[in-house]
Design a protein around this motif. Sequence first.
Motif, PDB file in Angstrom:
ATOM      1  N   PRO A 138       0.840  -1.094  -0.076  1.00 43.70           N
ATOM      2  CA  PRO A 138      -0.051   0.023  -0.109  1.00 43.70           C
ATOM      3  C   PRO A 138       0.877   1.214  -0.102  1.00 43.70           C
ATOM      4  O   PRO A 138       0.422   2.379  -0.615  1.00 43.70           O
ATOM      5  CB  PRO A 138      -0.991  -0.037   1.344  1.00 43.70           C
ATOM      6  N   ALA A 139       1.939   1.143   0.585  1.00 42.80           N
ATOM      7  CA  ALA A 139       2.913   2.450   0.635  1.00 42.80           C
ATOM      8  C   ALA A 139       3.451   2.709  -0.563  1.00 42.80           C
ATOM      9  O   ALA A 139       3.956   3.979  -0.871  1.00 42.80           O
ATOM     10  CB  ALA A 139       3.891   2.224   1.690  1.00 42.80           C
ATOM     11  N   TRP A 140       3.597   2.001  -1.512  1.00 37.79           N
ATOM     12  CA  TRP A 140       4.098   2.176  -2.723  1.00 37.79           C
ATOM     13  C   TRP A 140       3.407   2.093  -3.793  1.00 37.79           C
ATOM     14  O   TRP A 140       3.695   2.570  -4.924  1.00 37.79           O
ATOM     15  CB  TRP A 140       5.003   0.687  -3.114  1.00 37.79           C
ATOM     16  N   LEU A 141       2.019   1.772  -3.748  1.00 38.62           N
ATOM     17  CA  LEU A 141       1.048   1.791  -4.694  1.00 38.62           C
ATOM     18  C   LEU A 141       0.459   3.297  -5.049  1.00 38.62           C
ATOM     19  O   LEU A 141       0.303   3.923  -4.003  1.00 38.62           O
ATOM     20  CB  LEU A 141      -0.007   0.903  -4.716  1.00 38.62           C
ATOM     21  N   ALA A 142       0.384   3.604  -6.285  1.00 38.72           N
ATOM     22  CA  ALA A 142      -0.548   4.992  -6.343  1.00 38.72           C
ATOM     23  C   ALA A 142      -1.788   4.787  -6.148  1.00 38.72           C
ATOM     24  O   ALA A 142      -2.171   3.462  -6.132  1.00 38.72           O
ATOM     25  CB  ALA A 142      -0.327   5.323  -8.004  1.00 38.72           C
ATOM     26  N   PRO A 143      -2.583   5.890  -5.820  1.00 35.80           N
ATOM     27  CA  PRO A 143      -4.026   5.540  -5.699  1.00 35.80           C
ATOM     28  C   PRO A 143      -4.540   4.896  -7.000  1.00 35.80           C
ATOM     29  O   PRO A 143      -4.219   5.258  -8.013  1.00 35.80           O
ATOM     30  CB  PRO A 143      -4.383   7.088  -5.671  1.00 35.80           C
ATOM     31  N   GLY A 144      -5.458   4.029  -6.870  1.00 39.67           N
ATOM     32  CA  GLY A 144      -5.977   3.041  -7.933  1.00 39.67           C
ATOM     33  C   GLY A 144      -4.933   2.048  -8.457  1.00 39.67           C
ATOM     34  O   GLY A 144      -5.105   1.321  -9.425  1.00 39.67           O
ATOM     35  N   GLY A 145      -3.694   1.941  -7.778  1.00 43.36           N
ATOM     36  CA  GLY A 145      -2.469   1.108  -8.207  1.00 43.36           C
ATOM     37  C   GLY A 145      -3.093  -0.367  -7.777  1.00 43.36           C
ATOM     38  O   GLY A 145      -3.745  -0.576  -6.927  1.00 43.36           O
ATOM     39  N   HIS A 146      -2.489  -1.458  -8.539  1.00 46.47           N
ATOM     40  CA  HIS A 146      -2.976  -2.875  -8.398  1.00 46.47           C
ATOM     41  C   HIS A 146      -1.492  -3.609  -8.134  1.00 46.47           C
ATOM     42  O   HIS A 146      -0.554  -3.177  -8.639  1.00 46.47           O
ATOM     43  CB  HIS A 146      -3.238  -3.299  -9.623  1.00 46.47           C
ATOM     44  N   LEU A 147      -1.704  -4.361  -6.899  1.00 51.33           N
ATOM     45  CA  LEU A 147      -0.827  -5.410  -6.651  1.00 51.33           C
ATOM     46  C   LEU A 147      -1.232  -6.648  -7.132  1.00 51.33           C
ATOM     47  O   LEU A 147      -2.544  -7.126  -6.777  1.00 51.33           O
ATOM     48  CB  LEU A 147      -0.676  -5.495  -5.101  1.00 51.33           C
ATOM     49  N   LEU A 148      -0.342  -7.523  -7.712  1.00 49.46           N
ATOM     50  CA  LEU A 148      -0.656  -8.856  -8.026  1.00 49.46           C
ATOM     51  C   LEU A 148       0.317  -9.902  -7.727  1.00 49.46           C
ATOM     52  O   LEU A 148       1.556  -9.706  -7.809  1.00 49.46           O
ATOM     53  CB  LEU A 148      -0.622  -9.117  -9.700  1.00 49.46           C
ATOM     54  N   VAL A 149      -0.169 -10.940  -6.911  1.00 46.66           N
ATOM     55  CA  VAL A 149       0.735 -11.936  -6.310  1.00 46.66           C
ATOM     56  C   VAL A 149       0.155 -13.196  -6.907  1.00 46.66           C
ATOM     57  O   VAL A 149      -0.870 -13.532  -6.855  1.00 46.66           O
ATOM     58  CB  VAL A 149       0.794 -12.137  -4.890  1.00 46.66           C
ATOM     59  N   GLU A 150       1.224 -14.314  -6.940  1.00 43.40           N
ATOM     60  CA  GLU A 150       1.284 -15.482  -7.214  1.00 43.40           C
ATOM     61  C   GLU A 150       1.172 -16.427  -6.021  1.00 43.40           C
ATOM     62  O   GLU A 150       1.937 -16.210  -5.144  1.00 43.40           O
ATOM     63  CB  GLU A 150       2.022 -15.993  -8.169  1.00 43.40           C
ATOM     64  N   THR A 151       0.086 -17.292  -5.916  1.00 42.43           N
ATOM     65  CA  THR A 151       0.104 -18.141  -4.794  1.00 42.43           C
ATOM     66  C   THR A 151      -0.302 -19.601  -5.349  1.00 42.43           C
ATOM     67  O   THR A 151      -0.714 -19.821  -6.347  1.00 42.43           O
ATOM     68  CB  THR A 151      -1.036 -17.724  -3.729  1.00 42.43           C
ATOM     69  N   GLY A 152      -0.180 -20.532  -4.447  1.00 38.41           N
ATOM     70  CA  GLY A 152      -0.815 -21.999  -4.461  1.00 38.41           C
ATOM     71  C   GLY A 152      -2.394 -21.675  -4.340  1.00 38.41           C
ATOM     72  O   GLY A 152      -2.992 -20.942  -3.576  1.00 38.41           O
ATOM     73  N   ARG A 153      -3.336 -22.822  -4.906  1.00 36.54           N
ATOM     74  CA  ARG A 153      -4.529 -22.451  -4.715  1.00 36.54           C
ATOM     75  C   ARG A 153      -5.046 -22.934  -3.355  1.00 36.54           C
ATOM     76  O   ARG A 153      -5.828 -21.888  -2.803  1.00 36.54           O
ATOM     77  CB  ARG A 153      -5.283 -23.713  -5.348  1.00 36.54           C
ATOM     78  N   ASN A 154      -4.487 -23.303  -2.454  1.00 36.21           N
ATOM     79  CA  ASN A 154      -4.701 -23.581  -0.910  1.00 36.21           C
ATOM     80  C   ASN A 154      -4.358 -22.692  -0.137  1.00 36.21           C
ATOM     81  O   ASN A 154      -4.701 -22.308   0.876  1.00 36.21           O
ATOM     82  CB  ASN A 154      -4.245 -24.968  -0.564  1.00 36.21           C
ATOM     83  N   GLN A 155      -3.667 -21.671  -0.714  1.00 36.55           N
ATOM     84  CA  GLN A 155      -2.913 -20.585  -0.218  1.00 36.55           C
ATOM     85  C   GLN A 155      -3.637 -19.098  -0.227  1.00 36.55           C
ATOM     86  O   GLN A 155      -3.388 -18.050   0.209  1.00 36.55           O
ATOM     87  CB  GLN A 155      -1.575 -20.134  -0.254  1.00 36.55           C
ATOM     88  N   ALA A 156      -4.627 -19.221  -1.180  1.00 32.37           N
ATOM     89  CA  ALA A 156      -5.454 -18.146  -1.894  1.00 32.37           C
ATOM     90  C   ALA A 156      -6.139 -17.469  -0.618  1.00 32.37           C
ATOM     91  O   ALA A 156      -6.255 -16.142  -0.470  1.00 32.37           O
ATOM     92  CB  ALA A 156      -6.355 -18.401  -2.735  1.00 32.37           C
ATOM     93  N   ARG A 157      -6.910 -18.183   0.190  1.00 35.07           N
ATOM     94  CA  ARG A 157      -7.770 -17.498   1.334  1.00 35.07           C
ATOM     95  C   ARG A 157      -6.935 -16.542   1.989  1.00 35.07           C
ATOM     96  O   ARG A 157      -7.062 -15.536   2.168  1.00 35.07           O
ATOM     97  CB  ARG A 157      -8.545 -18.319   2.019  1.00 35.07           C
TER      98      ARG A 157
END
Length: 275
Positions: free
Chosen positions: A221-240
Motif C-alpha cells: 500500500p505504501a508503494w502503490l499509487a491511488p488506484g494502483g494494483h498489486l498482483l501476487v501468485e500463490t498456490g490454490r490452497n494459499q489463496a484465502r
Amino acid sequence: MSGSSSPLLPMSEIVARLRSAGCVFAEDEAGLLVRAARTPDELAAMVARRASGLPLEHVVGWAEFCGLRMAVEPGVFVPRRRTEFLARQAIALIRGLPARTRPVVVDLCCGSGAIGAALAAAAGTAHPVELHLADIDPAAVRCARRNVAGVGGRVHRGDLYDALPGTLRGRVDVLVASAPYVPTEAIGLLPPEARLHEPQVALDGGADGLDVVRRVIAEAPAWLAPGGHLLVETGRNQARPAVEAVVDGGLTARLTGSDDLDATAVIGTRPAPRG
C-alpha cells in the motif's frame, strides 16, 4: 552442425538417454537440443547435462514465456508456464490504465526478469511503461538485466522493497510479484530440476509458503499509487490467507485463477480518492 570431427549422436540414442533419465517429453527435448547445438561435441555435452538432471532451460540457455524467449542462466529460477497467467492479468491492467504519463510497473522477486520483460513488451510503444525489477540474488539480477535491456527496464538488487528507489513510493501503478510460495517441508518433494538446480531463496516460502508473500502484501500500500494494483501468485490452497492479508492491508481484493495452467493470482487495488 560443423566444426567437429565427432560423429553426430543418432536421434534414437538421444531420446533413449533422455527417457532413461526420466525426461517425460524426451522426443521434444531431443529435437530442441539438436536445434540448439552448434557442433556434435556441443550436442553430446548438452545431452549429458540434461541426462544428469540439469533443467532443460539451463542447458539451452533460454525459456519461452508469454511467447518470448527469455535468457535463463544456470542457478537462476526458471519461469513457469503457470506464471504466464499472472503476467497476462497484469498486462490487462496496464492496458486499462488511463492514458497519461508512463505507468510505473514493478516486478518484485523478478528472477530472470521474464514477467517484467513480458509486461513491457506487451505494453509496447502504444502504452510504454517505466519498468523496475528487483531480486535479492545476484545471478538473477544479471540475468534479468539481459532480458530487459531491450525494453529499458532497470534492475535493482536487494531484499524486496529495500531494493527500489525511494522515489517510487506512492507512484507504482502495477506491482507484480511471483514470490517463493513453496512450504519449506514441501521443498524435498519438488522435481530434482528445481530442488537441486534452482536457488532455495526462489522456492522456499516458509512454514505455510506465504512468508515472503505476506511481506510483499504488507508493504505494497505504501508503494502503490491511488488506484494502483498489486498482483501476487500463490498456490490454490494459499489463496484465502493471501486475500485476507490483502484486505487487512487496506486494499480491495480479487481472486482469480486458471484451471488449465493450475494458476492462482490474488489482485489487490489501492482505493482511489473519490471526486
